[in-house]
Design an enzyme around this catalytic site. Structure first.
Site, PDB file in Angstrom:
ATOM      1  N   ASP A  33      -2.041  16.519 -34.379  1.00  0.00           N
ATOM      2  CA  ASP A  33      -2.149  16.733 -35.888  1.00  0.00           C
ATOM      3  C   ASP A  33      -1.719  15.298 -36.379  1.00  0.00           C
ATOM      4  OD1 ASP A  33      -2.865  19.244 -36.047  1.00  0.00           O
ATOM      5  OD2 ASP A  33      -0.970  20.077 -35.851  1.00  0.00           O
ATOM      6  N   ARG A 114      14.898  20.088 -37.917  1.00  0.00           N
ATOM      7  CA  ARG A 114      14.029  19.508 -38.949  1.00  0.00           C
ATOM      8  C   ARG A 114      15.099  19.282 -40.178  1.00  0.00           C
ATOM      9  NH1 ARG A 114      10.178  19.663 -35.746  1.00  0.00           N
ATOM     10  NH2 ARG A 114       8.621  21.331 -35.721  1.00  0.00           N
ATOM     11  N   ASP A 143       8.796  25.314 -41.061  1.00  0.00           N
ATOM     12  CA  ASP A 143       9.022  23.712 -40.994  1.00  0.00           C
ATOM     13  C   ASP A 143       8.883  23.162 -42.142  1.00  0.00           C
ATOM     14  OD1 ASP A 143      10.025  24.027 -38.380  1.00  0.00           O
ATOM     15  OD2 ASP A 143       8.105  23.779 -37.403  1.00  0.00           O
ATOM     16  N   SER A 195       0.837  25.687 -29.870  1.00  0.00           N
ATOM     17  CA  SER A 195       1.392  24.933 -30.684  1.00  0.00           C
ATOM     18  C   SER A 195       2.901  24.827 -30.076  1.00  0.00           C
ATOM     19  CB  SER A 195       1.685  25.260 -32.040  1.00  0.00           C
ATOM     20  OG  SER A 195       2.563  24.617 -32.788  1.00  0.00           O
TER      21      SER A 195
HETATM   22  N1  ARG Z   1       9.101  29.871 -35.198  1.00  0.00           N
HETATM   23  C1  ARG Z   1      10.211  29.040 -34.700  1.00  0.00           C
HETATM   24  C2  ARG Z   1      10.811  28.587 -36.185  1.00  0.00           C
HETATM   25  O1  ARG Z   1      10.202  28.970 -37.144  1.00  0.00           O
HETATM   26  C3  ARG Z   1       9.686  27.599 -34.077  1.00  0.00           C
HETATM   27  C4  ARG Z   1       8.583  26.921 -34.842  1.00  0.00           C
HETATM   28  C5  ARG Z   1       7.891  26.124 -33.881  1.00  0.00           C
HETATM   29  N2  ARG Z   1       7.256  24.995 -34.400  1.00  0.00           N
HETATM   30  C6  ARG Z   1       6.253  24.488 -34.251  1.00  0.00           C
HETATM   31  N3  ARG Z   1       5.759  23.475 -35.035  1.00  0.00           N
HETATM   32  N4  ARG Z   1       5.453  24.911 -33.148  1.00  0.00           N
HETATM   33  O2  ARG Z   1      11.793  27.827 -36.130  1.00  0.00           O
END
Ligand code: ARG
Length: 424
Positions: A33, A114, A143, A195
């Site tokens: 991405d 984050r 995120d 992902s």
């Molecule tokens: N579901 C988890 C969260 O919201 C993990 C997210 C992982 N992020 C990703 N871009 N694959 O924190």
């Protein structure tokens, strides 16, 4: 193309108006991405891109390669910041003190990373004359919330673009775009369907076959943790030393937090510890299934909770659980800068001031269980815990009086509610 994109209406004040975008700081991971994004932003906004890659201890990542890739794709610079120490000290440690698990299973490694990544992005954007920050989050996840709310809190004038939310390319189109623009795609045609996000506190996989809730996880998901069936046949005991809520030693050897977490991660992974198959309520409404590999967190959070239980009173232990839950929710929900989180941290620190001692965790075939504990602050007296003894602060003779008073209201209410009925 450009025309079309410029017409995407913005719904929030902080979304960048394409006409006003000067220079863009892109949060760059080296994945598909954000690699597509380096090119795409240059084309769509006719602007320069400065890349920033944050090292939070992503296992096996070669940051020189990531940097080289950004530069090859035309970024005017790519800064790599090693933020492992800060991440461990200011984000993971408070999470340990708060026994932080969202939904009972997710130790929040992404959610904790984050706000730090976004803070470093603001800093780097200012230092390199960027007025806009771009990131690779989709419009469906948590995120975007975490990154954008942090940027807005720290710098209200900063503009944000999230190309994935608007560019309407699926994975296939992105791969086609990458091929057209000479962007190297990891794994050739066999691009992973998942992902992935990872750092020292854990690894997550989402998407692809994981979305089929009726199916057990495929073996190719797990890259960190050994299948418990192939884990060593002998258990391994690991003594974790804590001071004021912070893990400071393993088997008597004092270690810095980053190294200690990494070591726990390796040992746990070897013993098959820390796989979580989790259905999660995202804050943007959707439910999602995540497969987590969290060997370090599985060991350290359990060890910490175990010790905290030993030094806390019944009242503190019951009360703190609700606060832990609230802390985890705020962090999950992207509100790192919510003052309530700081209020809660003050309480966490107050309780943790007494969380000193050692917990032995037995690692065996997918499990990490506490098998021994000791603390100078334990509210525990071996002599009193036995069956027959009285003495010191405890008198068995006082028990009947206690029971009579303790149960008084309950007994009265029961009788009143059952007046005239046979209650036996
Ligand atoms: N579901 C988890 C969260 O919201 C993990 C997210 C992982 N992020 C990703 N871009 N694959 O924190």
């Amino acid at each position: 193309m450009t025309e079309e994109r410029h017409s995407i209406p913005s719904t929030a004040s902080y979304e960048a108006d394409p006409a006003e975008v000067g220079r863009v700081l892109l949060l760059y991971s080296g994945g598909l991405d954000t690699s597509v994004m380096v090119k795409w932003i240059q084309e769509a906004y006719e602007t320069e891109v400065v890349a920033l890659t944050v090292n939070l201890g992503q296992p096996g990542e070669d940051f020189d390669v990531v940097r080289g890739k950004a530069l090859d794709l035309g970024a005017v610079d790519c800064q790599v910041v090693d933020a492992r120490e800060e991440f461990a000290r200011d984000y993971v440690l408070p999470a340990i003190k708060a026994n932080a698990l969202y939904g009972g299973g997710y130790p929040l490694f992404t959610a904790l990373g984050r706000p730090l990544i976004a803070k470093l992005a603001v800093k780097a954007a200012r230092a390199t004359g960027c007025d806009t920050i771009a990131h690779g989050c989709t419009g469906k996840g948590n995120d975007q919330v975490r990154i954008e709310s942090t940027i807005m809190a720290l710098d209200p004038a900063m503009k944000i673009i999230a190309p994935v939310r608007g560019w309407q390319m699926g994975r296939e189109e992105e791969i086609a775009y990458a091929r057209e623009h000479g962007i190297p795609v990891k794994g050739g045609t066999e691009v992973t369907p998942y992902s992935i996000d990872d750092n020292i506190w854990g690894r997550s996989s989402e998407g692809g076959p994981i979305e089929d809730l009726a199916e057990p996880p495929h073996d190719d998901v797990f890259e960190l943790v050994t299948d418990p069936r192939n884990a060593p046949d002998e258990p391994q005991d690991l003594k974790v030393g804590f001071e004021r809520g912070a893990p400071v030693a393993l088997d008597g050897e004092r270690l810095g937090l980053v190294e200690l977490i990494e070591r726990c991660g390796e040992l746990g992974a070897r013993h098959g510890v820390g796989v979580v198959d989790h259905i999660e309520d995202r804050i943007v409404g959707l439910k999602v299934r995540d497969l987590y590999e969290v060997p370090a967190a599985a060991i350290l959070l359990s060890a910490h909770a175990e010790l905290e239980k030993l030094v806390g009173t019944i009242h503190q232990n019951r009360f703190k659980r609700a606060l832990d839950e609230q802390w985890a929710f705020l962090v999950y929900a992207g509100l790192w800068y919510e003052p309530l989180r700081e209020d809660l941290d003050a309480y966490m620190d107050s309780v943790n001031a007494h969380v000193t001692g050692e917990v032995t965790m037995r690692l065996y075939k997918g499990r990490a269980s506490a098998v021994a504990r000791s603390s100078p602050n334990a509210l525990y007296d071996e002599a009193l815990a036995g069956f027959s003894e009285s003495g010191g602060l405890f008198s068995q003779g006082a028990s009947p009086g206690f029971i009579e008073l303790w149960s008084l209201q309950t007994r009265m209410a029961y009788r009143i509610r059952n007046r005239g009925r046979d209650t036996t």
